[in-house]
Structure formats: C-alpha cells, structure tokens
Design a protein around this motif. Sequence first.
Motif, PDB file in Angstrom:
ATOM      1  N   UNK A  12      28.577  53.865 -84.449  1.00 45.96           N
ATOM      2  CA  UNK A  12      28.662  52.425 -84.700  1.00 45.96           C
ATOM      3  C   UNK A  12      29.036  52.175 -86.160  1.00 45.96           C
ATOM      4  N   UNK A  13      28.342  52.830 -87.069  1.00 45.51           N
ATOM      5  CA  UNK A  13      28.608  52.631 -88.499  1.00 45.51           C
ATOM      6  C   UNK A  13      30.051  53.000 -88.835  1.00 45.51           C
ATOM      7  N   UNK A  14      30.507  54.129 -88.314  1.00 45.25           N
ATOM      8  CA  UNK A  14      31.860  54.576 -88.644  1.00 45.25           C
ATOM      9  C   UNK A  14      32.901  53.659 -88.020  1.00 45.25           C
ATOM     10  N   UNK A  51      35.466  55.040-106.296  1.00 46.53           N
ATOM     11  CA  UNK A  51      35.181  54.080-105.225  1.00 46.53           C
ATOM     12  C   UNK A  51      35.038  54.764-103.866  1.00 46.53           C
ATOM     13  N   UNK A  52      35.862  55.765-103.582  1.00 46.14           N
ATOM     14  CA  UNK A  52      35.707  56.508-102.328  1.00 46.14           C
ATOM     15  C   UNK A  52      34.365  57.242-102.300  1.00 46.14           C
ATOM     16  N   UNK A  53      33.967  57.834-103.426  1.00 49.22           N
ATOM     17  CA  UNK A  53      32.680  58.544-103.479  1.00 49.22           C
ATOM     18  C   UNK A  53      31.526  57.576-103.231  1.00 49.22           C
ATOM     19  N   UNK A  54      31.573  56.403-103.853  1.00 52.77           N
ATOM     20  CA  UNK A  54      30.529  55.393-103.623  1.00 52.77           C
ATOM     21  C   UNK A  54      30.520  54.972-102.161  1.00 52.77           C
ATOM     22  N   UNK A  97      27.342  55.417 -99.679  1.00 46.16           N
ATOM     23  CA  UNK A  97      26.708  54.290 -98.996  1.00 46.16           C
ATOM     24  C   UNK A  97      26.799  54.428 -97.480  1.00 46.16           C
ATOM     25  N   UNK A  98      27.873  55.035 -96.993  1.00 44.51           N
ATOM     26  CA  UNK A  98      27.967  55.296 -95.556  1.00 44.51           C
ATOM     27  C   UNK A  98      26.871  56.273 -95.123  1.00 44.51           C
ATOM     28  N   UNK A  99      26.567  57.268 -95.948  1.00 41.92           N
ATOM     29  CA  UNK A  99      25.491  58.204 -95.600  1.00 41.92           C
ATOM     30  C   UNK A  99      24.144  57.495 -95.586  1.00 41.92           C
ATOM     31  N   UNK A 100      23.967  56.517 -96.470  1.00 45.89           N
ATOM     32  CA  UNK A 100      22.717  55.754 -96.465  1.00 45.89           C
ATOM     33  C   UNK A 100      22.638  54.866 -95.223  1.00 45.89           C
ATOM     34  N   UNK A 101      23.778  54.338 -94.821  1.00 45.87           N
ATOM     35  CA  UNK A 101      23.849  53.480 -93.642  1.00 45.87           C
ATOM     36  C   UNK A 101      23.423  54.230 -92.384  1.00 45.87           C
ATOM     37  N   UNK A 102      23.901  55.469 -92.240  1.00 46.70           N
ATOM     38  CA  UNK A 102      23.648  56.186 -90.983  1.00 46.70           C
ATOM     39  C   UNK A 102      22.219  56.715 -90.882  1.00 46.70           C
ATOM     40  N   UNK A 103      21.401  56.451 -91.872  1.00 48.75           N
ATOM     41  CA  UNK A 103      19.974  56.733 -91.724  1.00 48.75           C
ATOM     42  C   UNK A 103      19.345  55.756 -90.737  1.00 48.75           C
ATOM     43  N   UNK A 118      28.415  47.063 -95.751  1.00 50.86           N
ATOM     44  CA  UNK A 118      29.357  46.060 -96.280  1.00 50.86           C
ATOM     45  C   UNK A 118      29.899  46.487 -97.642  1.00 50.86           C
ATOM     46  N   UNK A 119      29.021  46.983 -98.508  1.00 51.75           N
ATOM     47  CA  UNK A 119      29.474  47.437 -99.823  1.00 51.75           C
ATOM     48  C   UNK A 119      30.362  48.674 -99.686  1.00 51.75           C
ATOM     49  N   UNK A 120      30.012  49.571 -98.751  1.00 51.78           N
ATOM     50  CA  UNK A 120      30.835  50.762 -98.506  1.00 51.78           C
ATOM     51  C   UNK A 120      32.236  50.366 -98.075  1.00 51.78           C
TER      52      UNK A 120
END
Length: 114
Positions: free
Chosen positions: A62-64, A43-46, A50-56, A12-14
Amino acid sequence: MSPTTIAYGYLAIAIMCEVIGTTFLAKSEQFTRLVPTVIMGVLYAISFYLLTQTIKTIPLGIAYALWAGLGIVLTSLVSLVFFKQTLDTAAVVGIAMIVGGVVVMNLLSNSVGH
C-alpha cells in the motif's frame, strides 16, 4: 496523534522529497552538474528513509503504491508546469487511471489500515 496519521505524514513528506528529487534529477543534466546531483541524492535518501518509517505501520504494498502512484502524478505535473513538457491524451488517461487506482485502493481495499 495516532501511529497511522504519523505514518501517512511520513509518506506525504517522502513523496514530496521524491518528486523534488526527480526535478533535480532533470536539472543534474545526467549527473554533470554537482549541486543539483547532490540535492537529488539527499532528497532521494530522505524519501527512502521516510518510506522505511512509513512501512512500520502501513503495509509495504500500500505504501509503495501510494508513493509511486502519487509520485508519478506529481512529477508529471511538475514536468508540465516547470519544464513545459506536454501530455497527450493517452498520458492524461494513464495518469487518471493511476489516480483512480490509488482512490479505489484507499476507499475500498481492506488491505489499507485506516
């Protein structure tokens, strides 16, 4: 808090960072304005971090799909409200299809880990 809940929080934050970053992309005027360009990049880097943390926890596809789909919908709304850009019927139908796809994927797909 469960890892899945945390992952969806990261997602959500991503998404928010991506949408706000894209708003600053428009304000950067093709990278000719330093401050909006720097804010956009941060903001894009953040968002990607966060997307990389999500896909753990959440599968990449699904995440993408959620990140991109909700990003499109929210960016369209930002464009409508803040930049006074109009959406024609085809655009609204397309956005509704994206929302429908995200809902179907989350409610009916066995690929989503709830």
